[in-house]
Design an enzyme around this catalytic site. Structure first.
Site, PDB file in Angstrom:
ATOM      1  N   TYR A 118       0.866  -1.188   0.000  1.00 19.81           N
ATOM      2  CA  TYR A 118       0.000   0.000   0.000  1.00 19.81           C
ATOM      3  C   TYR A 118       0.895   1.227   0.000  1.00 19.81           C
ATOM      4  O   TYR A 118       1.651   1.444   0.953  1.00 19.81           O
ATOM      5  CB  TYR A 118      -0.881  -0.048   1.251  1.00 19.81           C
ATOM      6  CG  TYR A 118      -1.895   1.051   1.398  1.00 19.81           C
ATOM      7  CD1 TYR A 118      -2.790   1.333   0.375  1.00 19.81           C
ATOM      8  CD2 TYR A 118      -1.994   1.769   2.583  1.00 19.81           C
ATOM      9  CE1 TYR A 118      -3.750   2.325   0.527  1.00 19.81           C
ATOM     10  CE2 TYR A 118      -2.945   2.750   2.754  1.00 19.81           C
ATOM     11  CZ  TYR A 118      -3.828   3.023   1.716  1.00 19.81           C
ATOM     12  OH  TYR A 118      -4.780   3.998   1.879  1.00 19.81           O
ATOM     13  N   TYR A 153     -11.930  -3.391   7.150  1.00 16.81           N
ATOM     14  CA  TYR A 153     -10.609  -3.137   7.755  1.00 16.81           C
ATOM     15  C   TYR A 153     -10.701  -2.085   8.862  1.00 16.81           C
ATOM     16  O   TYR A 153     -10.276  -2.297   9.990  1.00 16.81           O
ATOM     17  CB  TYR A 153      -9.616  -2.672   6.678  1.00 16.81           C
ATOM     18  CG  TYR A 153      -8.271  -2.319   7.267  1.00 16.81           C
ATOM     19  CD1 TYR A 153      -7.313  -3.305   7.464  1.00 16.81           C
ATOM     20  CD2 TYR A 153      -7.976  -1.030   7.685  1.00 16.81           C
ATOM     21  CE1 TYR A 153      -6.101  -3.007   8.058  1.00 16.81           C
ATOM     22  CE2 TYR A 153      -6.766  -0.717   8.280  1.00 16.81           C
ATOM     23  CZ  TYR A 153      -5.829  -1.711   8.462  1.00 16.81           C
ATOM     24  OH  TYR A 153      -4.638  -1.423   9.064  1.00 16.81           O
ATOM     25  N   HIS A 154     -11.284  -0.934   8.538  1.00 15.09           N
ATOM     26  CA  HIS A 154     -11.314   0.165   9.504  1.00 15.09           C
ATOM     27  C   HIS A 154     -12.291  -0.104  10.641  1.00 15.09           C
ATOM     28  O   HIS A 154     -12.190   0.512  11.700  1.00 15.09           O
ATOM     29  CB  HIS A 154     -11.661   1.479   8.806  1.00 15.09           C
ATOM     30  CG  HIS A 154     -10.620   1.892   7.811  1.00 15.09           C
ATOM     31  ND1 HIS A 154     -10.781   1.707   6.453  1.00 15.09           N
ATOM     32  CD2 HIS A 154      -9.396   2.445   7.978  1.00 15.09           C
ATOM     33  CE1 HIS A 154      -9.704   2.142   5.833  1.00 15.09           C
ATOM     34  NE2 HIS A 154      -8.849   2.593   6.723  1.00 15.09           N
ATOM     35  N   LYS A 189     -10.916  17.687  15.993  1.00 12.46           N
ATOM     36  CA  LYS A 189     -10.064  17.075  14.973  1.00 12.46           C
ATOM     37  C   LYS A 189      -9.897  18.070  13.823  1.00 12.46           C
ATOM     38  O   LYS A 189     -10.745  18.158  12.943  1.00 12.46           O
ATOM     39  CB  LYS A 189     -10.681  15.768  14.466  1.00 12.46           C
ATOM     40  CG  LYS A 189     -10.414  14.607  15.400  1.00 12.46           C
ATOM     41  CD  LYS A 189     -10.621  13.261  14.753  1.00 12.46           C
ATOM     42  CE  LYS A 189      -9.680  12.945  13.637  1.00 12.46           C
ATOM     43  NZ  LYS A 189      -8.247  12.849  14.045  1.00 12.46           N
ATOM     44  N   ASP A 227      -8.069  14.658   8.516  1.00 11.68           N
ATOM     45  CA  ASP A 227      -7.859  13.321   9.083  1.00 11.68           C
ATOM     46  C   ASP A 227      -9.154  12.802   9.706  1.00 11.68           C
ATOM     47  O   ASP A 227      -9.702  13.414  10.616  1.00 11.68           O
ATOM     48  CB  ASP A 227      -6.753  13.387  10.142  1.00 11.68           C
ATOM     49  CG  ASP A 227      -6.647  12.113  10.957  1.00 11.68           C
ATOM     50  OD1 ASP A 227      -6.865  11.032  10.381  1.00 11.68           O
ATOM     51  OD2 ASP A 227      -6.360  12.202  12.160  1.00 11.68           O
ATOM     52  N   HIS A 270      -9.460   9.641  11.057  1.00  9.88           N
ATOM     53  CA  HIS A 270      -9.240   8.586  12.055  1.00  9.88           C
ATOM     54  C   HIS A 270      -9.655   9.143  13.419  1.00  9.88           C
ATOM     55  O   HIS A 270      -8.863   9.777  14.109  1.00  9.88           O
ATOM     56  CB  HIS A 270      -7.767   8.166  12.082  1.00  9.88           C
ATOM     57  CG  HIS A 270      -7.390   7.239  10.983  1.00  9.88           C
ATOM     58  ND1 HIS A 270      -6.557   7.606   9.952  1.00  9.88           N
ATOM     59  CD2 HIS A 270      -7.744   5.953  10.735  1.00  9.88           C
ATOM     60  CE1 HIS A 270      -6.415   6.585   9.122  1.00  9.88           C
ATOM     61  NE2 HIS A 270      -7.111   5.575   9.573  1.00  9.88           N
TER      62      HIS A 270
END
Length: 657
Positions: free
Chosen positions: A17, A171-172, A530, A534, A536
């Site tokens: 990746y 995945y996340h 945040k 981003d 996350h």
């Protein structure tokens, strides 16, 4: 005794990746990796590209080229794949909200190369539901986003028959705290939402083939046996859903096809050399069982918790795959786990839990209608995971046990961590502005008007997107067009204002918060934010939830805020302390702007704390500009952070209250 060599299965696709700085730098990295035996490309895009902004947009400041490659127009895509024949490639593009646009650019470049578009082979991730739940790179509300996902699928059915139009990404979800049962259920519910909508867009006779082209992208964590069983459960549940819900008779269209990146979140900043073993063990979970073996595998580098991996670090991960596939005898055997009673029990248990969760989501009206429910479940599950690590019940070697260590020679010396090119952002913006100046403005406006009309009328957005790509439109212009057509959206945070019942072990912190609040004359007010692009949000959510449970009055609006929006919240909420989470590497420019605004607004006495993947040198610079505390992944004890917050506010003069 026979000397015959056993038949070997073909190995999975080896991917790394990658993408950073500029299209030119990423192109060199791709060609280098392909020369070392990598068999597929996996493209990482930067956050402005993922969220539909141009590199010179105010929200893109500090984010350009940080977590992937910036692609703002056809010229960037051309440069990214220079001297790489797309007709011969298997390309995975990790792109979601802007998937129609990036696929349009890819098709345009392939046509320029003279490729037969019908032979293009690869995948766009194109999964928005997990973006609302965990990753945050959405643009539009769920309903129109689902429509664009199935527009891509319907278009590829007609023109790109070898292309996987949607990669359901759990995945996340695991990185956001999902249990294996939740990961199974939320991913499968997403696939059902897509297929239910796609059914209305493709001829009935072609629907089974489209079901067969839905692929998955999963996470493999360190609980090796459970992860292996999770993958076998995925295979069986998907077969069941395809057969019973969608009436798919042909077993080949019911096959569970998946790619993997093993768990980056589980990589530790402490004793990072141990991450090599973690990556290997997690790779085994998705390769050992033939029945549930991945179709493509990409492994993180051992030092990703420290910063940007170097080409050598990526090569090390690639070599791990090659040793496993070519030196061992793994690919010479039938499934090693069939009829194993322990495996069968665990698989049955996971399937039962996933079916219960799926039924609950169905009762709510499906995945799109239950985003808020799923998000709150993830935040709660992640809180339990973190509590287990804090208490020592969950052992993480080198973090909460066996912490005595020798200095690592792997992390010392110049160049131990690759730094992003500080000139890359300026270079990208200069080329973007030159591109705009050189194009046919009238052709761009006409193409974007056609795209706006396609969105308004409900036509497939792909033909108009391809025309806009060829005309010279930019990523930001495509993004603005769909924002105008469909509206913007702010996903739920999953953090309720009501305290949870997880108060065990919090008594000393709660007492300290109560004492300080009495001294202040009101509840200790904590603004969590945040800044930047981003998405996350796991860290911010867990800090906000723990602060709430400790008795603080929290204000947390979610992701994608400008520094000025955060400063406005600090002023309006009369905050006693500000906590910011930035994991994309853009902490320096964002914090410079925020600290300047705090001073300009007369809020310089409000302590600011920052958390993220922040190198030591940057932490020193942040403190020099007035940041009170800097936290990195090694600071896993949230109660310690809570007591630090109390101490910071208690040091401030309270007479002004």
């Amino acid at each position: 005794m026979s000397d015959a060599t056993p038949m070997r299965d073909k190995p999975w696709l080896f991917r790394t990746y990658a993408g950073h700085s500029t299209a030119k730098a990423s192109n060199a990295l791709y060609r280098n990796n392909l020369s070392k035996g990598q068999t597929g490309l996996s493209v990482a895009f930067d956050l402005p590209t993922q969220t539909g902004y141009d590199s010179d947009h105010k929200l893109a400041r500090g984010e350009v080229g940080k977590v992937g490659v910036p692609v703002a127009h056809l010229g960037d895509m051309r440069m990214l794949f220079d001297q790489i024949p797309l007709e011969q490639m298997n390309t995975s593009m990790t792109i979601n909200a802007t998937a129609p646009w990036l696929l349009a650019l890819y098709i345009a470049v392939a046509e320029e190369q003279g490729a037969d578009v019908s032979k293009l082979n690869g995948t766009v991730q194109n999964d928005l539901i997990k973006e609302y739940l965990s990753r945050g790179t959405y643009i539009c509300p769920p309903e129109p986003s689902l429509r664009m996902i199935t527009d891509v699928a319907a278009y590829t059915r007609e023109y790109l028959p070898k292309w996987n139009p949607m990669n359901v990404c759990s995945y996340h979800l695991q990185e956001a705290g999902a249990t294996p049962e939740q990961e199974l259920a939320f991913a499968l519910a997403t696939a059902c939402a897509v297929l239910d909508d796609l059914k209305t867009k493709v001829p009935t006779e072609h629907f089974p083939q489209m079901v067969g082209r839905i692929s998955f992208f999963v996470n493999a964590g360190i609980r090796f046996v459970t992860e292996l069983c999770k993958m076998r459960a995925f295979v069986d549940l998907w077969d069941e859903i395809c057969r019973d819900r969608y009436g798919i008779d042909d077993p080949k269209y019911r096959r569970f096809r998946y790619g993997v990146q093993v768990n980056s979140l589980g990589l530790t900043e402490q004793q990072p050399e141990n991450n090599v073993y973690r990556i290997l063990i997690e790779a085994l979970a998705v390769t050992l069982s033939k029945k549930a073996r991945c179709r493509a595998l990409q492994l993180p580098a051992w030092n990703e918790a420290l910063g940007l991996p170097r080409p050598w670090d990526q090569q090390w991960s690639l070599r791990l795959q090659q040793v496993l596939a070519y030196e061992t005898d793994l690919l010479e055997f039938d499934d090693l786990f069939d009829n194993n009673p322990a495996i069968e029990r665990k698989v049955a248990e996971l399937m039962e839990g996933a079916r219960e969760e799926l039924a609950r989501i169905d009762e709510m009206g499906g995945a799109v209608k239950s985003i808020e429910y799923m998000k709150s479940r993830l935040v709660e599950a992640n809180a339990e995971r973190i509590t287990g690590i804090e208490s020592g019940e969950t052992v993480v070697v080198g973090v909460n046990k066996f912490t005595t260590t020798e200095p690592s020679p792997l992390t010392t010396g110049d160049g131990a961590i690759m730094m992003a090119d500080p000139q890359a952002e300026a270079d990208q913006i200069a080329r973007l502005q030159a591109w705009r100046a050189a194009r046919d403005e009238a052709a761009v406006k006409a193409a974007l008007a056609d795209l706006r009309e396609a969105a308004r009328l409900g036509s497939n957005v792909m033909p108009a997107s391809i025309a806009a790509a060829k005309a010279g439109a930019t990523t930001g212009e495509w993004g603005e067009t769909v924002r105008t057509a469909f509206g913007q959206y702010r996903a739920p945070t999953g953090v309720s204002r009501a305290p949870s019942n997880r108060t065990e072990g919090l008594e000393p912190v709660r007492e300290a918060v109560d004492t300080l609040s009495a001294k202040l004359g009101r509840r200790l007010k904590f603004v969590v934010g945040k800044p930047g692009l981003d998405g996350h949000s796991n860290g911010a959510e867990q800090i906000a939830a723990r602060a709430r449970d400790c008795g603080m009055d929290i204000h947390y609006e979610g992701i994608r805020l400008t520094p000025s929006e955060i400063v406005n919240a600090v002023r309006e909420e009369q905050a006693h302390v500000v906590g910011l989470s930035i994991l994309s590497g853009s902490h320096m420019p964002l914090m410079e702007e925020l600290m300047h605004l705090m001073q300009a607004e007369g809020l310089g006495d409000v302590p600011v704390i920052v958390g993220g993947i922040i190198p030591d040198d940057d932490a020193v610079r942040l403190r020099a500009m007035g940041v009170a505390q800097v936290y990195t992944p090694k600071d896993f004890q949230l109660n310690t952070i809570m007591m630090d917050i109390v101490a910071l506010v208690d040091r401030e003069p309270i007479a002004a209250e």
